[in-house]
Scaffold this motif. Structure first.
Motif, PDB file in Angstrom:
ATOM      1  N   GLY A  62      18.775  25.147 -18.100  1.00  0.00           N
ATOM      2  CA  GLY A  62      18.158  26.124 -18.992  1.00  0.00           C
ATOM      3  C   GLY A  62      16.747  26.517 -18.613  1.00  0.00           C
ATOM      4  O   GLY A  62      16.183  27.431 -19.204  1.00  0.00           O
ATOM      5  N   ALA A 112      24.172  23.879 -17.944  1.00  0.00           N
ATOM      6  CA  ALA A 112      23.630  25.215 -18.196  1.00  0.00           C
ATOM      7  C   ALA A 112      23.489  26.031 -16.913  1.00  0.00           C
ATOM      8  O   ALA A 112      22.928  27.129 -16.939  1.00  0.00           O
ATOM      9  N   VAL A 127      17.156  30.601 -11.910  1.00  0.00           N
ATOM     10  CA  VAL A 127      16.067  30.579 -12.875  1.00  0.00           C
ATOM     11  C   VAL A 127      14.800  29.933 -12.317  1.00  0.00           C
ATOM     12  O   VAL A 127      13.685  30.307 -12.722  1.00  0.00           O
ATOM     13  N   HIS A 139      18.435  37.678 -18.688  1.00  0.00           N
ATOM     14  CA  HIS A 139      18.994  36.392 -19.093  1.00  0.00           C
ATOM     15  C   HIS A 139      20.466  36.265 -18.713  1.00  0.00           C
ATOM     16  O   HIS A 139      20.961  35.151 -18.487  1.00  0.00           O
ATOM     17  N   TYR A 159      20.477  35.119 -15.047  1.00  0.00           N
ATOM     18  CA  TYR A 159      20.209  33.687 -14.910  1.00  0.00           C
ATOM     19  C   TYR A 159      21.327  32.816 -15.490  1.00  0.00           C
ATOM     20  O   TYR A 159      21.794  31.880 -14.863  1.00  0.00           O
ATOM     21  N   TYR A 160      21.695  33.104 -16.735  1.00  0.00           N
ATOM     22  CA  TYR A 160      22.515  32.181 -17.524  1.00  0.00           C
ATOM     23  C   TYR A 160      23.942  32.660 -17.811  1.00  0.00           C
ATOM     24  O   TYR A 160      24.754  31.898 -18.322  1.00  0.00           O
ATOM     25  N   GLY A 162      26.232  31.655 -20.971  1.00  0.00           N
ATOM     26  CA  GLY A 162      25.615  30.478 -21.566  1.00  0.00           C
ATOM     27  C   GLY A 162      24.339  30.770 -22.329  1.00  0.00           C
ATOM     28  O   GLY A 162      23.821  29.886 -23.025  1.00  0.00           O
ATOM     29  N   TYR A 163      23.836  31.998 -22.219  1.00  0.00           N
ATOM     30  CA  TYR A 163      22.566  32.307 -22.888  1.00  0.00           C
ATOM     31  C   TYR A 163      22.671  32.149 -24.399  1.00  0.00           C
ATOM     32  O   TYR A 163      21.743  31.659 -25.048  1.00  0.00           O
ATOM     33  N   LEU A 167      22.208  28.591 -25.284  1.00  0.00           N
ATOM     34  CA  LEU A 167      20.804  28.209 -25.142  1.00  0.00           C
ATOM     35  C   LEU A 167      19.974  28.729 -26.309  1.00  0.00           C
ATOM     36  O   LEU A 167      19.044  28.053 -26.777  1.00  0.00           O
ATOM     37  N   VAL A 176      13.707  31.522 -23.276  1.00  0.00           N
ATOM     38  CA  VAL A 176      14.858  31.747 -24.152  1.00  0.00           C
ATOM     39  C   VAL A 176      14.354  32.122 -25.530  1.00  0.00           C
ATOM     40  O   VAL A 176      13.434  31.508 -26.061  1.00  0.00           O
TER      41      VAL A 176
END
Length: 577
Positions: free
Chosen positions: A267, A469, A524, A544, A547-548, A551-552, A555, A574
């Motif tokens: 994360g 993450a 990230v 985001h 990056y994620y 899964g954002y 988070l 986040v």
């Protein structure tokens, strides 16, 4: 020409991190708790779960662990922590401490707190909360962006003195504090217990920002990411009531704070609180022998550096070289491939740098290790029509090789800008063409401008996308378009070169590597605020998601539970759900 030693490697992301207690016990009133001004906080749900008491000595639950089998615990005895240091602008140390590794960024905080214990961190965070001042956290200082140096930061919490490494017998895990540089982590774990963490190649990057971003390096194809071995974290958080406290979170299925642990498995730093300790133990570890809790590194490795001079590289030869390299990784990056023992970085420097360089390492204990290395180099250079220059070829003990300048960096006296890519397969023709065009530009001259392309996949791809993450679990390459330079007068030219090369390589997807069958977003730990700027990201995919991915949202829920007021924040932090 800048040497490979000056290249930025797997940098930490600047801000601090967080943690919570597996037992979910309420905290004792031993943590520093000055008066809370609730009017400074937004309404929101209180953080879930319990908290672990911080003792008067400032020690978390692992710090009082007994002597490990590999030797006594590192650092001072329990209760003997050094006093924190506060540095203000008049102090001669301020000029050094106001900046990190990237010399583009120089902060101007009111003061800098060099903490030595969890209690120091609780105190500093609480004071920032009560005074309404913006606080940022730094461990190793390798942030790509200004997340710890922006103008609105009044207090910089520096964790570099918190660098203890020990074995916690109660948790059967190694305890690593956030200020411990990776070179120190490798040295202590190996000399004390014969184990290691498959983390980054730059020995000066600290655990604090490196681990929660996913942490990868030269042995990740063999043993996975650093976060794949993360058992738990201790973290100072701020609840909706404005109270700073230390909690712990582990991967244990029954831990009520498990989601907070999960958030720290990719994360990123600076999102949920200030991590003051990491516990490391492999998921498949058994028994109580410390030497069985983390993997053992290779005894020796083969190191190689070869180069293809630009003066002999035509566009067709460069295209073949890149295609060979990408195709090899597409074919040889499965978790069961014998080539998981091999890691390399291909570095096509700008033509003013003289060459395209291939630095490689292979586990000398792997069956046919030297043959694997020679075959790899031959396949990358096949059909180019140029015999590569052999700059290095030798066998070395593993611990010595962790300092090899072929992979280490960056030079802490330079300025840099980088933009990252996860690749699921070889490069497209358009990406190679754009890279060639920018690497051979005559209107730009910098030997330190390049693509830095790292081998990826292998054991990394054995883990499910939602188990941590880090959602990018089927990539075969991980790279960045990056430039390093020395003079502030050259900022505009170098930043423009990085932005334009990256934009043109991914022009078909709005200037960024959106998740598709070829690319899979961004890393990230190579923070890049351009991803949120429509001038450089016209894809419609937000930063985001790059990056994620999906899964954002998860988070965000962790953020809402553990940092409901958004106290810990930076330009790409986040946001609470």
């Amino acid at each position: 020409m800048l040497s490979p030693a000056s290249l930025p490697s797997d940098a930490d992301t600047s801000a601090g991190l967080a943690t919570a207690d597996a037992a979910g016990r309420p905290a004792a009133q031993t943590a520093v708790r000055p008066r809370v001004h609730r009017r400074r906080f937004l309404s929101g749900t209180a953080a879930a779960g319990g908290a672990l008491a911080v003792t008067a000595a400032g020690l978390g639950s692992a710090a009082a662990a007994e002597t490990g089998r590999g030797g006594p615990l590192a650092g001072s005895p329990a209760g003997a922590a050094a006093a924190p240091v506060t540095v203000r602008p008049a102090d001669r140390r301020y000029a050094d401490l106001r900046r990190g590794t990237n010399q583009r960024w120089v902060g101007s905080p009111e003061h800098i707190v060099l903490a030595t214990s969890t209690a120091d961190v609780v105190r500093a965070v609480q004071q920032a909360v009560d005074s309404g001042r913006r606080l940022a956290v730094r461990s190793g200082g390798h942030c790509y962006e200004n997340f710890t140096t922006s103008d609105d930061i009044a207090i910089l919490l520096d964790l570099s003195r918190m660098d203890d490494i020990a074995y916690d017998e109660r948790r059967r895990a190694f305890s690593v504090q956030p200020g411990a540089a990776l070179g120190r982590v490798y040295d202590r774990l190996y000399k004390g217990w014969g184990v290691y963490l498959p983390a980054g190649n730059c020995p000066t990057v600290a655990a604090g920002g490196h681990i929660p971003g996913g942490g990868y390096g030269s042995m990740s194809r063999r043993d996975g990411l650093a976060v794949d071995h993360l058992y738990g974290v201790e973290i100072v958080v701020v609840g909706a009531d404005g109270r700073a406290r230390a909690v712990t979170a582990t991967r244990e299925p029954g831990d009520p704070n498990r989601e907070l642990w999960w958030a720290h498995t990719g994360g990123g730093g600076g999102n949920f609180g200030v991590v003051t300790r990491y516990w490391l133990r492999s998921p498949d570890a058994r028994g109580d022998d410390p030497a069985a809790q983390l993997p053992a590194p290779p005894r020796e490795v083969w190191l190689s550096e070869v180069a293809w001079p630009w003066e002999e590289l035509t566009e067709s030869r460069f295209t073949r070289l890149m295609w060979n390299h990408g195709d090899w990784h597409t074919r040889n990056s499965a978790p069961d491939s014998p080539y998981t023992a091999l890691f390399s970085q291909l570095k096509p420097f700008h033509k003013s740098g003289g060459a395209v360089v291939l630095d490689s390492l292979v586990d000398a204990d792997a069956p046919g290790a030297e043959r694997l290395l020679r075959t790899y180099i031959a396949e990358v250079g096949a059909g180019i029509g140029i015999q590569p220059q052999v700059r290095q070829y030798r066998r070395m003990p593993w611990l010595h090789a962790t300092q090899w300048p072929g992979f280490t960096g960056p030079d802490p006296t330079v300025r840099f800008k980088g933009k990252s890519v996860y690749a699921r397969r070889t490069y497209t023709d358009a990406q190679i063409s754009a890279a060639y065009r920018h690497l051979t530009r005559d209107d730009f001259h910098n030997p330190g401008a390049l693509l830095m392309i790292a081998s990826y996949g292998g054991a990394v791809n054995r883990v499910a996308p939602d188990a941590t993450a880090v959602p990018q679990r089927d990539s075969v390459l991980k790279y960045q378009v990056v430039s390093l330079w020395q003079d502030a007068a050259d900022d505009a030219a170098n930043i423009a070169w990085v932005r334009e090369c990256y934009r043109d390589m991914f022009a078909a997807t709005g200037g960024v590597p959106v998740p598709n069958d070829t690319t899979d977003g961004c890393f990230v730990n190579y923070a890049d605020v351009d991803l949120g700027d429509p001038r450089w990201n016209s894809s419609g995919v937000p930063w985001h998601e790059l990056y994620y991915k999906g899964g954002y949202r998860r988070l965000q829920k962790v953020k809402a539970a553990w940092d409901p007021t958004g106290f810990f924040r930076h330009a790409q932090s986040v946001r609470p759900a």
